[in-house]
Design a protein around this motif. Structure first.
Motif, PDB file in Angstrom:
ATOM      1  N   PHE A 212       0.918  -1.134  -0.177  1.00 52.04           N
ATOM      2  CA  PHE A 212      -0.063   0.040   0.070  1.00 52.04           C
ATOM      3  C   PHE A 212       0.950   1.297  -0.021  1.00 52.04           C
ATOM      4  O   PHE A 212       1.785   1.178   0.814  1.00 52.04           O
ATOM      5  N   GLY A 214       0.592   5.527   0.039  1.00 50.82           N
ATOM      6  CA  GLY A 214      -0.149   6.616   0.112  1.00 50.82           C
ATOM      7  C   GLY A 214      -0.394   7.288   1.338  1.00 50.82           C
ATOM      8  O   GLY A 214      -0.142   6.703   2.477  1.00 50.82           O
ATOM      9  N   LYS A 220      -8.835   6.280   0.847  1.00 48.05           N
ATOM     10  CA  LYS A 220      -7.647   5.758  -0.046  1.00 48.05           C
ATOM     11  C   LYS A 220      -8.396   4.246  -0.199  1.00 48.05           C
ATOM     12  O   LYS A 220      -7.682   3.344  -0.632  1.00 48.05           O
ATOM     13  N   ASN A 283      -4.423  -1.246  -5.049  1.00 42.61           N
ATOM     14  CA  ASN A 283      -5.105   0.062  -4.619  1.00 42.61           C
ATOM     15  C   ASN A 283      -6.548   0.083  -5.058  1.00 42.61           C
ATOM     16  O   ASN A 283      -6.814   0.158  -5.970  1.00 42.61           O
ATOM     17  N   SER A 285      -8.698   2.183  -3.782  1.00 46.16           N
ATOM     18  CA  SER A 285      -9.326   3.708  -3.813  1.00 46.16           C
ATOM     19  C   SER A 285     -10.063   3.910  -5.106  1.00 46.16           C
ATOM     20  O   SER A 285      -9.742   3.581  -6.152  1.00 46.16           O
ATOM     21  N   GLU A 288      -9.512   8.539  -6.594  1.00 43.07           N
ATOM     22  CA  GLU A 288      -8.611   8.989  -7.457  1.00 43.07           C
ATOM     23  C   GLU A 288      -8.938   9.878  -8.636  1.00 43.07           C
ATOM     24  O   GLU A 288      -9.949   9.081  -9.422  1.00 43.07           O
ATOM     25  N   GLY A 291      -4.104   8.695  -9.995  1.00 48.14           N
ATOM     26  CA  GLY A 291      -3.524   7.512  -9.637  1.00 48.14           C
ATOM     27  C   GLY A 291      -1.871   7.553  -9.388  1.00 48.14           C
ATOM     28  O   GLY A 291      -1.527   6.667 -10.147  1.00 48.14           O
ATOM     29  N   VAL A 293       0.215   6.944  -7.642  1.00 50.61           N
ATOM     30  CA  VAL A 293       0.882   6.049  -6.910  1.00 50.61           C
ATOM     31  C   VAL A 293       0.801   4.663  -7.700  1.00 50.61           C
ATOM     32  O   VAL A 293       1.778   3.774  -7.763  1.00 50.61           O
ATOM     33  N   THR A 294      -0.289   4.555  -8.411  1.00 51.61           N
ATOM     34  CA  THR A 294      -0.565   3.286  -9.281  1.00 51.61           C
ATOM     35  C   THR A 294       0.697   3.474 -10.470  1.00 51.61           C
ATOM     36  O   THR A 294       1.374   2.247 -10.733  1.00 51.61           O
ATOM     37  N   VAL A 304      -0.019  -4.672 -10.549  1.00 50.82           N
ATOM     38  CA  VAL A 304      -0.934  -3.678  -9.883  1.00 50.82           C
ATOM     39  C   VAL A 304      -2.483  -4.382  -9.910  1.00 50.82           C
ATOM     40  O   VAL A 304      -2.760  -4.870 -10.827  1.00 50.82           O
ATOM     41  N   ALA A 306      -6.356  -3.085  -8.809  1.00 54.75           N
ATOM     42  CA  ALA A 306      -6.862  -1.761  -8.379  1.00 54.75           C
ATOM     43  C   ALA A 306      -8.278  -1.854  -8.699  1.00 54.75           C
ATOM     44  O   ALA A 306      -8.693  -2.788  -9.454  1.00 54.75           O
TER      45      ALA A 306
END
Length: 381
Positions: A212, A214, A220, A283, A285, A288, A291, A293-294, A304, A306
């Motif tokens: 994780f 963020g 999130k 992720n 979330s 967003e 994204g 962070v992705t 990933v 998500a």
């Protein structure tokens, strides 16, 4: 007219007092503008303990702390007389607004009276935050506020096509120009992976670390994240959890994600090392707009999983760089994570594909799109 002739007044609810994706994007944009010889002046709330030094000239706008659980953020009270005098003296040729708050609305009114063009970038899906703070019934009100705001500017700059579609769905008819995001490709790369660092945190070389990354805030997707971890444990799927970040919900998340390793806030090359040391990135979330962070995980060669939501759908290629899952579908998230965890070849293949896809996201290219947009709305592009 060229970039060096620009005079840009940028308005933001947060420019440097809290570090997050929007503040980093805005500061990088200002740095790009200044490097091209443009004049830029930023108007935003400030605090005595900023998270980092601002890029460019920052004018403090009077503000109050947002009540409730998100007191680290501040709300400007509009454009007071002193700020208006400073703005008039700066004499901007274009206004850039980054949030539909009191400051943003006041800036639009100021610009409209003087026939100065305005562009607005999208960074936060405010209407999606409300359910996490038990006021989801107000979501239509927030959509209406955003519709009114974005219909008053000359150009809207969402970070991707998925967010552009959401804006049109709100009833916004203003033309759009995509302002994507970039990546620091020296910082986020696969060879930053550090097994020694993982060992120091108690994660073995042969253990699969679900990451994780963020701010630790409920919007999130922390609740869903914890539920999915519990489902993996129930299924007997071996895994570890590596949490990178800090925030007001940390204590709550620690209680929910028993056994997770919390690496705390990381920055610079330490952040690149932390991301590359994950085995897969999760992720869930749905708040967003892009994204960041992705994209950072993909650049680091990390597959990933998500939510199939704005931001991630513009980045993740299902079955190639990772998996997209219907939001809040705990079983489907667990299925996707389990598949990657138990298939080392797939994990490596997806990581390599994500790294290749992320290579095209470069700050100098995406920020130049903003410069081009400024010139277009001024009628000189």
């Amino acid at each position: 007219m060229q970039a060096s002739d620009l005079r840009v007044a940028l308005f933001s609810g947060n420019y440097n007092y809290t570090r997050d994706g929007p503040t980093q994007a805005l500061n990088l944009l200002v740095g790009h503008l200044l490097a091209q010889g443009a004049a830029v002046r930023v108007y935003a709330p400030t605090t005595d303990t900023p998270a980092f030094a601002p890029t460019g000239d920052l004018v403090s706008v009077p503000s109050i702390a947002i009540p409730g659980e998100r007191g680290e953020y501040r709300l400007a009270r509009g454009l007071p007389r002193a700020t208006r005098r400073d703005l008039a003296h700066f004499a901007p040729k274009v206004l850039h607004l980054s949030a539909p708050d009191f400051l943003g609305f006041s800036a639009v009114r100021w610009a409209r009276r003087r026939n100065i063009p305005c562009v607005a970038s999208l960074h936060t899906r405010f209407e999606t935050y409300l359910r996490y703070y038990h006021v989801g019934v107000l979501a239509p009100v927030f959509v209406g506020i955003q519709r009114r705001f974005y219909n008053r500017v000359d150009r809207v700059m969402p970070p991707g096509e998925s967010m552009a579609a959401v804006v049109r769905g709100w009833g916004v008819t203003t033309p759009t120009s995509i302002w994507s995001r970039g990546i620091d490709h020296d910082r986020f790369r696969p060879d930053r992976r550090d097994l020694g660092w993982r060992r120091d945190l108690g994660i073995g070389d042969d253990e699969i670390a679900i990451g994780f990354l963020g701010r630790l805030v409920k919007e999130k997707g922390l609740e869903v994240f914890a539920e999915v971890l519990a489902e993996l444990t129930r299924r007997g799927v071996p895994h570890r959890v590596l949490v990178v970040g800090e925030g007001p919900a940390r204590a709550w998340f620690e209680a929910q994600a028993a056994g997770a390793v919390f690496a705390g806030f990381q920055s610079g090359d330490d952040l690149g090392r932390a991301v590359a040391s994950m085995d897969l990135f999760f992720n869930p979330s749905v708040t967003e707009t892009f994204g960041n962070v992705t994209l950072e995980a993909m650049a680091a060669g990390v597959p990933v999983v998500a939510a199939r939501a704005t931001g991630a759908v513009d980045l993740v290629v299902p079955g190639e760089t990772g998996f997209l899952v219907p939001p809040r579908d705990v079983a489907a998230y667990a299925d996707a994570l389990q598949r990657i965890i138990t298939d080392p070849a797939l994990r490596a293949q997806m990581g390599e594909a994500g790294h290749r896809k992320a290579a095209g996201y470069r700050w100098e290219l995406v920020n130049q799109k903003v410069v081009d947009t400024y010139l277009e709305v001024m009628g000189t592009g």
